[in-house]
Write a protein that holds these residues in place. Structure first.
Motif, short mmCIF file in Angstrom:
data_model
loop_
_atom_site.label_atom_id
_atom_site.label_comp_id
_atom_site.label_asym_id
_atom_site.label_seq_id
_atom_site.Cartn_x
_atom_site.Cartn_y
_atom_site.Cartn_z
N GLU A 27 66.13 26.00 48.79
CA GLU A 27 65.91 27.12 47.88
C GLU A 27 64.46 27.54 47.95
O GLU A 27 63.58 26.71 48.08
N ASP A 28 64.22 28.82 47.84
CA ASP A 28 62.86 29.35 47.78
C ASP A 28 62.26 28.90 46.46
O ASP A 28 62.83 29.15 45.40
N ASP A 29 61.14 28.18 46.50
CA ASP A 29 60.55 27.69 45.26
C ASP A 29 59.67 28.74 44.58
O ASP A 29 59.12 28.49 43.52
N GLY A 30 59.57 29.91 45.17
CA GLY A 30 58.79 30.98 44.54
C GLY A 30 59.52 31.52 43.33
O GLY A 30 60.73 31.58 43.29
N ALA A 31 58.77 31.87 42.33
CA ALA A 31 59.36 32.40 41.11
C ALA A 31 59.46 33.92 41.17
O ALA A 31 59.76 34.55 40.17
N GLY A 32 59.21 34.47 42.35
CA GLY A 32 59.16 35.91 42.48
C GLY A 32 60.51 36.60 42.39
O GLY A 32 61.54 36.03 42.72
N ASP A 33 60.48 37.81 41.91
CA ASP A 33 61.66 38.67 41.89
C ASP A 33 61.50 39.57 43.11
O ASP A 33 60.57 40.36 43.19
N TYR A 34 62.40 39.45 44.05
CA TYR A 34 62.26 40.17 45.31
C TYR A 34 62.97 41.52 45.32
O TYR A 34 63.07 42.15 46.37
N GLU A 35 63.47 41.96 44.18
CA GLU A 35 64.13 43.27 44.13
C GLU A 35 63.14 44.33 44.61
O GLU A 35 61.99 44.36 44.20
N GLY A 36 63.61 45.19 45.51
CA GLY A 36 62.76 46.24 46.07
C GLY A 36 62.05 45.82 47.35
O GLY A 36 61.47 46.65 48.03
N TRP A 37 62.08 44.52 47.69
CA TRP A 37 61.57 44.10 48.99
C TRP A 37 62.61 44.54 50.01
O TRP A 37 63.60 45.18 49.66
#
Length: 122
Positions: A27-37
């Motif tokens: 799993e990606d451990d980033g807490a980022g929301d990638y919507e729009g990437w």
């Protein structure tokens, strides 16, 4: 593959055989929301892991949609080109949460490029 046999083009040679039945997907451990990437949408293709029924409709890693922040990222374009070369009809699209869980391509790279069904060296 026996020790004296040489690997052939398109084959996979592993140091040791391991069962992946109980494997936990990376799993990606980033807490980022990638919507729009951006991601690469493709014609559906099955997970190559034996016994796995997952079917992807995007470029994925460990069943996560790979995303890039920039539409013209060289790695995104390279992966789209590879998908074109194998007949997967790639299209660069804006990622939406409804596509499923995602991971930053660069976080995936930093994690050692884990894929489902093949364990990397630790």
């Amino acid at each position: 593959m026996r020790e004296h046999e040489m690997p052939e083009r398109g084959s996979l040679l592993l140091d040791e055989e391991q069962s992946v039945e109980d494997e936990e997907l990376w799993e990606d451990d980033g807490a980022g929301d990638y919507e729009g990437w951006y991601c690469v949408r493709t014609d559906p293709f099955p997970c190559p892991a034996p016994g796995c029924t997952f079917v992807a409709a995007h470029m994925t890693a460990a069943h996560l949609v790979l995303v890039w922040e920039e539409r013209d990222d060289p790695n995104l374009l390279w992966h789209a080109q590879r998908a074109l070369e194998v007949g997967r009809n790639p299209r660069v699209v804006s990622y939406q949460r409804s596509f499923g869980p995602s991971a930053s391509y660069y976080a995936w790279e930093a994690a050692g490029r884990p894929v489902h069904g093949v364990r990397g060296k630790v």
